[in-house]
Design an enzyme around this catalytic site. Sequence first.
Site, short mmCIF file in Angstrom:
data_model
loop_
_atom_site.label_atom_id
_atom_site.label_comp_id
_atom_site.label_asym_id
_atom_site.label_seq_id
_atom_site.Cartn_x
_atom_site.Cartn_y
_atom_site.Cartn_z
N SER B 321 0.80 -1.23 0.00
CA SER B 321 0.00 0.00 0.00
C SER B 321 0.83 1.27 0.00
O SER B 321 0.29 2.36 -0.18
CB SER B 321 -0.93 0.00 1.22
OG SER B 321 -1.81 -1.10 1.12
N ASP B 358 -10.83 -6.28 -1.21
CA ASP B 358 -10.27 -5.23 -0.38
C ASP B 358 -9.77 -5.93 0.87
O ASP B 358 -10.24 -7.01 1.23
CB ASP B 358 -11.34 -4.19 -0.03
CG ASP B 358 -10.73 -2.95 0.58
OD1 ASP B 358 -10.61 -1.94 -0.15
OD2 ASP B 358 -10.35 -2.98 1.78
N HIS B 364 -15.33 -0.21 2.69
CA HIS B 364 -15.17 1.08 3.35
C HIS B 364 -16.30 2.05 3.05
O HIS B 364 -16.30 3.18 3.50
CB HIS B 364 -13.85 1.74 2.91
CG HIS B 364 -12.64 0.98 3.41
ND1 HIS B 364 -11.97 0.04 2.63
CD2 HIS B 364 -11.98 1.03 4.59
CE1 HIS B 364 -10.95 -0.44 3.31
NE2 HIS B 364 -10.93 0.13 4.51
N CYS B 377 -7.82 2.06 1.54
CA CYS B 377 -8.87 1.35 0.80
C CYS B 377 -8.34 0.86 -0.53
O CYS B 377 -7.89 1.63 -1.36
CB CYS B 377 -10.07 2.28 0.58
SG CYS B 377 -11.29 1.57 -0.51
#
Lengths: 373, 623
Positions: B321, B358, B364, B377
């Site tokens: 991420s 996810d 989310h 997210c």
Amino acid sequence: MIDRLTEHRGLDSFDIRYVALILAILGIGVLSIYSVTHGQKGGMAPYYLKQLIWIGLGAAAFLVMWASDYHQLARFAYPAYAVILLMLVFVLFEGRSSKGAQRWIALGPFTFQPSEFAKLVLVLVLAHYYSKAPRVGWLQRVIVPGLLVLPGLLLILKQPDLGSGLSFVAVYAAMLLMVGVRSQALGFILLFSIMLFPFAWEGVWGSLHDYQRQRIMAFVDSDYDLGGKGYHALQSKIAIGSGELLGKGLYGGTQSQLKFLPEGHTDFVFAVFAEEWGFLGVLILLTLFVGLIWLSLEIASKAKDQLGALLAVGIVAMLCFCVVVNIGMTAGMFPIVGIPLPLVSYGGSATIMTMAALGLLLNVKRKRLSLFY
Amino acid sequence: MATVHYPETEFGDLHRRLFILRVGLLLVVALLGLRLWHLQIREGPYYRDLSENNRTRLVLLEPARGLIYDRHGVLLANNVPSFSLYVTLEDVKDREALIQQLSTLLGFDQALVRKKMTARGSKLLPRKIKDRMTLRDAMLVESNRLDLPGVMIQVESQRNYPGGVTAAHLLGYVGEVSADQLEKPEFVDLHQGSIVGQYGVEKSYDRYMRGMAGQKNVEVDALGHEKKAVVVERPQAGNDLYLTIDVRLQKVAEDLLGGEYGAIVALDPNSGDILAMASRPGFDPNVLSRELTAKQWVEIVQDEGRPLNNRASQGQYPPGSIFKIPMAVAALETKTMSPSSTVFCNGGYQFGKRLYHDWKASGHGYVDLHDALVHSCDVYFYTIGQRMGIDVMAEFGKDFGLGKATGVELPSERAGIMPSTAWKQKAKNEQWLPGETISAAIGQGYVTVTPLQMASLVGTVANNGVSYRPRLVQAVMDRTSGNLQELPAVPRGKINAKPETFRVIKDALADVVTKGTATKAKSSMVTIGGKTGTAQVAALRTGPEENIPKKFRDHAWFVAFAPVESPKIAVAVLAEHMGHGGAAAAPLAKEVIETYMKLAPQVPAVTSDLSGVHRSERSAKDS
């Protein structure tokens, strides 16, 4: 009156040029020995001092010989030879050995090398033999003296002392040539030596010690193993060559001072001298030797009798042989056979013997001058 | 009285023969004279050379290697005296006997000694057989020197790292120049036995620190023992290095990793100065700078933890991420998204036949860019990735330095991969698949980065797009002139993006720490902005994290900068197989940042007064 004249003539025979030449050569020897060994530590007296003692003893021997009568001495030739042979036998069993050879007899703190004295005695023996009666025919001229030489030669080779052995042969050959050999006999000798060569080679080669074989091999193939067998020869050549014209000066000989050159004070003393004093020094030394030999030959040619002439020739031949072979081997022309440079190399027996021989030479001259009394 | 038995004619013959003898004698003497003239005059210079070679040996005087300090002048590498054993083959008569002697006397490894003796090199030059000998062994050799011709003991300087394992990967280690290296032009003035840097800055700055060997002409005797020495040329000491790291911070970073595998990089975003660069497991450069036995080498090389690998600059991991940061910049700059536009996240993203999950299965809900970063997210980024396409992503990724080495002064830095359609065509000769764009959007798939690249990336964001080449050396002390030469920071360019873009993203990153995925990095001391990441190790995963064998667990990422208002430090933490970044990596980053902020007041760069201290120290040493 006559007595005084004789006295005068006797002193006259004490040729000052001759003595000066000898002293000059001895001086060069002591100087080189001093230079190469001055840095050595140890409890013993320095080599140059010991050499001076040998020279002192040699001078005494010289004077004794000069003062004696060679005719009287010649009478003791055979007994002296017998004694020497006994000593050589003794050396084989009891002698001190050094570097794989037994050549020395211990005399208290000193050692004594009979093979050196054997050379002088041989000269005496051969001169005596040839002058005693007209030796005719090749048997009397060649074979009998050859048989006289043989036991001493074999004993010396057995030690083994190749250098002294070769000197023996050289003295014999010189005497032979001086008394004259008919060409027929010469032909026989040549023939025999050629025929006997393979056997002799086997015998000689087989009797040699390893280090001697190696030295001879190194001579044949001079630069093949720098660190090993050819080492002495190469280091000696480097020492002489690097001296160039003027030399490196006293103590300046790096080859000898730093011990690259082995036996710098004995067999290789000429290389030390040549390194430190250069070609000029070498010329001076060679001139001194030639002068000495020239005067000796003069004495030989003016000897009043056969015995004197032969004695003189024998001594000169011995001297010449040693000088030429020693310089030749240090300069890489001959194999290294271990012959000291007369009057220059350190060594008691050789120095005393050489000086005694030169005294005997001068005795030959003295007797010539006293002929008319 | 003796009578002449021979007739006069015979006696006359004697005179004739004596004459021949004289001529013969003169001829022989002339021959001798000629020979001596040949030796002394014609070949004299040749033999003179030989005698010089005989007696002199050129001995190299090894230079003192440059020292290494940290940014505050704390010593990291120096030289200590040690005994080395040299052998001059020229002076050795029997090699095998010598090998035998050395082995019985000192317990040397015979095979090793033999190898060194037979290695190529001059016979006249002493070659090093053993270093770091004990005083006892050195004395033993000295007392037996007469039996060991050609052997000599030299006192030399030996590289020493007072900190041991600290900063080992940065400093590297030194070792004898290898035969292969000697072939190369940069090692041309070296010789067998020369010490060169083999890793770390020791290697990359070797030319600065190596110095120049001097020469000493030694007169030796026939046994090769030194009699007299004349220094022809003094050795020239190598230059000193001042690193950018703060060794205190470095220690903290290393201790934080502890026994785990991973890397921490901290740098100053305003200059690119690397403040700390930790990689675990590590090694002791003192050991590696010594002569290692083959067994020791095998142990180190085959160690599963690969301790010689600097994970900070050589470890390549999927960024996970963290990659969302350049993605966010790209989305705003390409106007794919506005800060306020939203994407609905229901926990998955359907693309073709495949559903991309996810990390939060329940989703989310509606997320804008800020929320997407704060809560990381995935669906938001799947969406924008799909909209932008891989080549646009690659363009921005490259702007942040992905896919190429940062240029830090460390050997073997890796570049990572920033994939694109062209890259795949070239590397794999395959078409780019659209699904791969979706994986790449959250930093999985082909994308790989190094922790150093990540620290640089977050620093660039913190610095509003201005980036500097990460560097380890800030100054070099020239030993000959005594000048401290400060090296300027190297600007690497500016990312062409609106200030607004960076403001939005930095806000979001600050909230990641205050209320997002990295609340464990929240500090009471300083405001921190950051981003968590998880680098997938195994694609297929079943059950909870704890049930997975450790080597298949994910790598934890965290990048951070602080203070948020005026960033002074950027940090990247990678903890291998430690699971989620927020839990495993974020606290470490916080520790590093807090430590740095505590140290910060005493953080001037290398100043002239500092160098003054060292100069006086050095002159005392040199004199």
